[in-house]
Design an enzyme around this catalytic site. Structure first.
Site, mmCIF file in Angstrom:
data_model
loop_
_atom_site.group_PDB
_atom_site.id
_atom_site.type_symbol
_atom_site.label_atom_id
_atom_site.label_comp_id
_atom_site.label_asym_id
_atom_site.label_seq_id
_atom_site.Cartn_x
_atom_site.Cartn_y
_atom_site.Cartn_z
ATOM 1 N N LYS A 254 0.834 -1.206 0.000
ATOM 2 C CA LYS A 254 0.000 0.000 0.000
ATOM 3 C C LYS A 254 0.871 1.261 0.000
ATOM 4 O O LYS A 254 0.451 2.298 -0.454
ATOM 5 C CB LYS A 254 -0.925 -0.002 1.220
ATOM 6 C CG LYS A 254 -2.092 -0.950 1.036
ATOM 7 C CD LYS A 254 -3.244 -0.615 1.962
ATOM 8 C CE LYS A 254 -3.076 -1.262 3.297
ATOM 9 N NZ LYS A 254 -4.199 -1.017 4.197
ATOM 10 N N ARG A 255 2.080 1.125 0.515
ATOM 11 C CA ARG A 255 2.973 2.263 0.565
ATOM 12 C C ARG A 255 3.451 2.641 -0.850
ATOM 13 O O ARG A 255 3.543 3.804 -1.186
ATOM 14 C CB ARG A 255 4.160 1.928 1.466
ATOM 15 C CG ARG A 255 4.807 3.089 2.139
ATOM 16 C CD ARG A 255 5.686 2.631 3.321
ATOM 17 N NE ARG A 255 6.324 1.340 3.087
ATOM 18 C CZ ARG A 255 7.442 1.175 2.378
ATOM 19 N NH1 ARG A 255 8.025 2.192 1.823
ATOM 20 N NH2 ARG A 255 7.966 -0.030 2.226
#
Ligand code: GLU
Length: 486
Positions: A254-255
């Site tokens: 997700k980063r």
């Protein structure tokens, strides 16, 4: 006849739901449906530090949007409710007591500072055996309190025996081996169980027959199998799905990847069925005898764990775009209109009036063929929803114009004033006659200025159909207004 299986997906509400949650749900659901069993949603919210309150609702919303619906879960209830771990704290306690009594678990009062130091020492010494050093094992509270690094609130750790089994049978991968586990904490100082204890207790109590989860949990599995053994319980069947990877083989996170967030797909204007098929094809071959885009029912009917890939599938969004276009083209005009309206209702970017929806219904087929994302609909059709005197002209329109343009517009305006039926074939015929034949101008140069006048841009959906949708009055008003600027 296979016995009905019970499967679950168990996301942790730690933020925007990860695309992996949908991917896991899809395969768990497929097998539950194949065997006539149940699919359960369980919220694993024992990590209070990473807990994000909105996240749970986002899990519900995105999975429902994908029609990956569950039979039991926190929002629908079920025989083993509550399906949210924070509501089950009393449930875990007796299991912890049992493990403490049998000597399979022990209290640990080591402070976080001591544990940190221990880790640093082990790293500096490049120690072959790492992990907790069992300082507290076999000690009473008083004995331990006399030593440094003591903390008032103990945790409970499982005592991993020397003969712990490091191999297990995986229904996708066959025999799998994993590294030796540490004396894992099972009950935290805040009274919450850790994931490892809670997952074992809940899967057991909820009658889960197959635990299907991501490959990243393989290394935790020996702990879980050991806990089942210590508690005298039978472990469920286990399967670890291959991890989703970027084209450079790195893990989807997700980063780094916007597409790791499930809500991203909805914001972008992907259709849920396209995303579902995309996720399916990441780990599973196209359904036999069919194209790549078989229905979920066909996928379920032939479902077989043996067909699941074990190699990390590449997350190629170009493939998803292709699928999305495919599904968009297979919709009726009404369905596509509904999807577009729904999409903008979700993003909040456009709330059309009833009249605009009617216009959209007529216009949707004009853009359907080339539409990749629902979010492209409004930019392509914006000119239809803009008042005649507010059409803005793009910077590059001069490329469509030359010295003949004023004459082209004059001839077109006269022809359109007189055309008897206002439909695209009559409009086209009248314009060809007046401009192409009448003025002897090639179609490309003849229609370019008209397109700019009507839409404000050199590129637009088909011109004559657009004019038909706009109506005579509006079309003429736009052409006259543009003529005045030349
Ligand atoms: N709560 C874990 C997760 O967020 C579930 C792992 C499992 O399915 O056992 O991925």
């Amino acid at each position: 006849m296979t016995t009905p299986a019970r499967l679950r997906v168990a996301p942790s509400p730690t933020g925007d739901p990860h695309v992996g949650t949908a991917y896991m749900s899809l395969f768990n659901l497929a097998y539950a449906r194949k065997t006539g069993g149940q699919f359960v949603l369980r919220i694993e919210d024992t990590d209070r530090q990473r807990y994000v309150p909105e996240s749970e609702q986002q899990v519900f919303d995105t999975l429902h949007w994908l029609e990956l619906d569950w039979d039991e879960g926190p929002d629908v209830g079920g025989p083993y409710a509550p399906d949210r771990q924070s509501g089950r704290l009393e449930t875990y306690r007796p299991f912890v007591e049992q493990l403490l009594e049998s000597g399979d678990a022990y209290y640990c009062w080591c402070s976080s500072e001591r544990l940190k130091e221990l880790r640093e020492q082990q790293q500096a010494a490049k120690a072959s055996v790492t992990g907790y050093d069992r300082l507290c094992h076999g000690k009473t509270r008083e004995e331990r309190a006399a030593l440094p690094g003591f903390s008032e609130n103990p945790v409970v750790r499982m005592l991993v025996p020397d003969d712990v089994s490091l191999e297990f049978e995986d229904i996708i991968r066959g025999r799998v081996s994993a590294p030796r586990p540490d004396d894992q904490v099972i009950l935290k100082a805040d009274g919450f169980p850790t994931y490892h204890l809670a997952v074992v207790v809940d899967d057991h109590l909820m009658g889960i027959t197959h635990v299907v989860r991501g490959e990243e949990w393989i290394s935790s599995t020996p702990k879980h199998v050991l806990l089942y053994r210590m508690l005298g319980l039978n472990p469920p069947a286990l399967a670890h799905m291959p991890l989703l990877r970027n084209t450079d083989k790195s893990k989807i996170s997700k980063r780094k990847n916007p597409a790791a967030r499930l809500t991203w797909f909805r914001e972008q204007g992907y259709l849920p069925e396209a995303l579902r098929t995309f996720l399916q094809l990441l780990a599973y071959p196209p359904v036999e005898g069919d194209t790549e885009v078989a229905t979920f029912e066909d996928f379920v009917e032939g479902f077989d764990w043996a067909k699941v890939n074990t190699v990390g599938p590449i997350f190629d969004l170009k493939k998803l775009d292709w699928l999305n276009g495919h599904y968009i083209r297979s919709l009726s005009a009404e369905q596509l209109t509904d999807r577009i309206v729904e999409h903008y209702a979700y993003t909040g970017a456009w709330t059309p009036s009833a009249e605009q929806v009617e216009l959209l219904l007529g216009a949707a087929p004009l853009i359907q063929e080339r539409l990749v994302l629902l979010s492209e609909a409004l930019p392509k059709l914006q000119f239809l929803f803009t008042p005649d005197d507010e059409i803005e002209f793009a910077d590059d329109i001069s490329k469509a114009l030359n010295n003949d343009s004023p004459a082209v517009l004059d001839a077109a305006i006269t022809a359109l004033e007189d055309v008897s039926a206002w439909d695209s074939p009559s409009i086209e015929a009248a314009l060809r006659e007046a401009v192409v034949d009448g003025l002897g101008i090639k179609p490309k140069l003849a229609f370019g200025p008209l397109r700019v006048g009507v839409t404000g841009s050199r590129v637009s959906p088909p011109l004559f159909e657009s004019m038909e949708l706009l109506g005579r009055e509006s079309t003429l008003a736009r052409l006259r207004r543009f003529r005045e600027t030349l």
